[in-house]
Design an enzyme around this catalytic site. Structure first.
Site, PDB file in Angstrom:
ATOM      1  CD  GLU A 111      -3.475  31.288  39.206  1.00  0.00           C
ATOM      2  OE1 GLU A 111      -3.674  31.995  38.457  1.00  0.00           O
ATOM      3  OE2 GLU A 111      -3.248  30.097  39.041  1.00  0.00           O
ATOM      4  CB  CYS A 164       5.686   2.989  53.458  1.00  0.00           C
ATOM      5  SG  CYS A 164       4.922   1.663  52.476  1.00  0.00           S
ATOM      6  CG  LEU A 214      -9.281  30.583  39.198  1.00  0.00           C
ATOM      7  CD1 LEU A 214      -9.568  30.777  40.639  1.00  0.00           C
ATOM      8  CD2 LEU A 214      -8.112  31.295  38.928  1.00  0.00           C
ATOM      9  CD  GLU A 269       9.688   2.027  48.192  1.00  0.00           C
ATOM     10  OE1 GLU A 269       9.991   2.413  49.200  1.00  0.00           O
ATOM     11  OE2 GLU A 269       8.604   2.528  47.609  1.00  0.00           O
ATOM     12  CB  SER A 299      -3.921  42.694  34.278  1.00  0.00           C
ATOM     13  OG  SER A 299      -5.100  41.915  34.617  1.00  0.00           O
ATOM     14  CB  ALA A 330       2.367  38.229  36.171  1.00  0.00           C
TER      15      ALA A 330
END
EC number: 3.5.4.26
Length: 375
Positions: free
Chosen positions: A301, A77, A206, A51, A170, A156
């Site tokens: 993960e 808020c 990661l 806003e 993998s 996956a």
């Protein structure tokens, strides 16, 4: 009221995804004489709320907002946090009407913003396109209500349900577009969590690696490692001073483990411990610690063992499941079967965790199934 104006506000709110946590995504448009005269959104944590951003942009364009309407995706808020209350800015601006979509469950707001605006003589409509607006902020709503991170569990698999070959290879099951989307998901959360088994086997970073020109916030990397087996030479530890790493270990450590703890801490790793609370699992307690640190969202993960723990040790730990399916067949040798979810499992189909209807997305040849768990 026109839906197109709120839909514009929703699109603006999306621009802040991955930058506002633990704040919500919020967009706003100011409308006068049937036209949008200014717009704004919450750009990042600590910046102007939507806003105030819209009002600032109106002022910079020398646009008169008196008598105008403002469409906001979330209830304005009415308290001072990192920014002053938006209700005050709206009242002072001379705006005569506020239309918002989602109610703010924050106890500091939760209907108070609406009452303050109405007391100032401003017409307020709540819940306009509420369902669409609510979809912006499942993470914020979960965190503000529960003080626990919103957990997304991702894995996956191949078309025959394998997560690796018989030689435990993998990389890679999915294609580049799907893996890029995983990095976008990492960018959208505040932490990425894995187990020590995956950390040792894959030596992952990661982190977020997106070549899109944006300065993405890197998520905190979290490793569940009871006996501190994480290699000090691992990619995680070697980058801990640049991108935070948290390791959860057991409370009581042996002398050897205490030495390992000191080595990790010297290299920048934050080593924590947690004990199971009454009627709760250890995973719950670890997530609670993260929530207390201000971490509102976690992407898991990991391998099948930890995935199984998230599903079967305690109900309600996972809020969203993301399953990538690649058009490949790996098969198995009958001995080394790599399932995405292990653990004790169930005895009868009627005892299953029912995921419901998925949201389906396609990335190249790969399919992503997204399930929102009704805990």
């Amino acid at each position: 009221m026109k839906e197109e104006f709120m839909k514009s506000a929703i699109a603006l709110a999306e621009k802040g995804r991955g930058f506002t946590n633990p704040n919500p995504l919020v967009g706003a448009v100011i409308v006068k004489n049937g036209k949008i005269i200014a717009e704004g959104w919450h750009h990042k944590l600590g910046s102007l709320h939507a806003e105030r951003d819209a009002l600032k942009n109106a002022a910079e364009k020398n646009v008169d907002v008196r008598g105008a309407s403002i469409y906001v995706t979330l209830e304005p808020c009415c308290h001072t946090g990192r920014q002053p209350p938006c209700t005050q800015a709206i009242i002072e601006s001379g705006i005569s009407e506020v239309i918002y979509g989602s109610s703010d469950p924050n106890p500091l707001v939760n209907g108070k913003g609406k009452k303050i605006l109405e007391a100032a003589g401003i017409k307020v409509t709540a819940g306009f396109l509420k369902e669409e607006c609510d979809k912006l902020n499942p993470v914020f709503f979960h965190y503000i209500k529960n003080k626990m991170p919103y957990v997304i569990l991702k894995y996956a698999i191949t078309a025959d349900g394998q997560t690796a070959t018989s030689k435990a290879e993998s990389r890679w099951i999915t294609g580049q577009l799907a893996r890029k989307n995983v990095h976008q998901t990492r960018a959208n959360v505040m932490a990425v969590l894995t187990g020590i088994g995956t950390a040792k086997k894959d030596n992952p970073m990661l982190n977020v690696r997106l070549d899109d020109g944006l300065e993405h916030r890197q998520p905190v990397r979290v490793v569940l490692d009871s006996h501190l087996k994480l290699n000090p030479e691992s990619a995680l530890v070697q980058t801990a001073k640049e991108i935070p790493v948290i390791v959860f270990c057991k409370p009581e450590l042996t002398k050897t483990e205490l030495i390992k703890k000191e080595v990790l801490e010297i290299r920048g790793v934050k080593v924590l411990s947690a004990k199971p609370e009454k009627n709760h699992s250890l995973l719950y307690s670890q997530l609670k610690v993260l929530g207390e640190m201000g971490i509102d969202s976690v992407l898991v993960e990991s391998g099948g063992t930890l995935n199984g723990s998230f599903f079967f040790e305690e109900k309600g730990l996972v809020q969203e499941l993301q399953v990538y399916i690649a058009p490949k067949i790996f098969g198995n040798d009958g001995h080394t079967i790599f399932n995405p979810v292990k653990g004790k499992g169930i005895e009868l189909p009627s005892e299953c965790i029912n995921l419901g209807k998925p949201q389906i997305e396609v990335f190249g040849e790969d399919i992503l199934l997204k399930y929102v768990l009704q805990n």
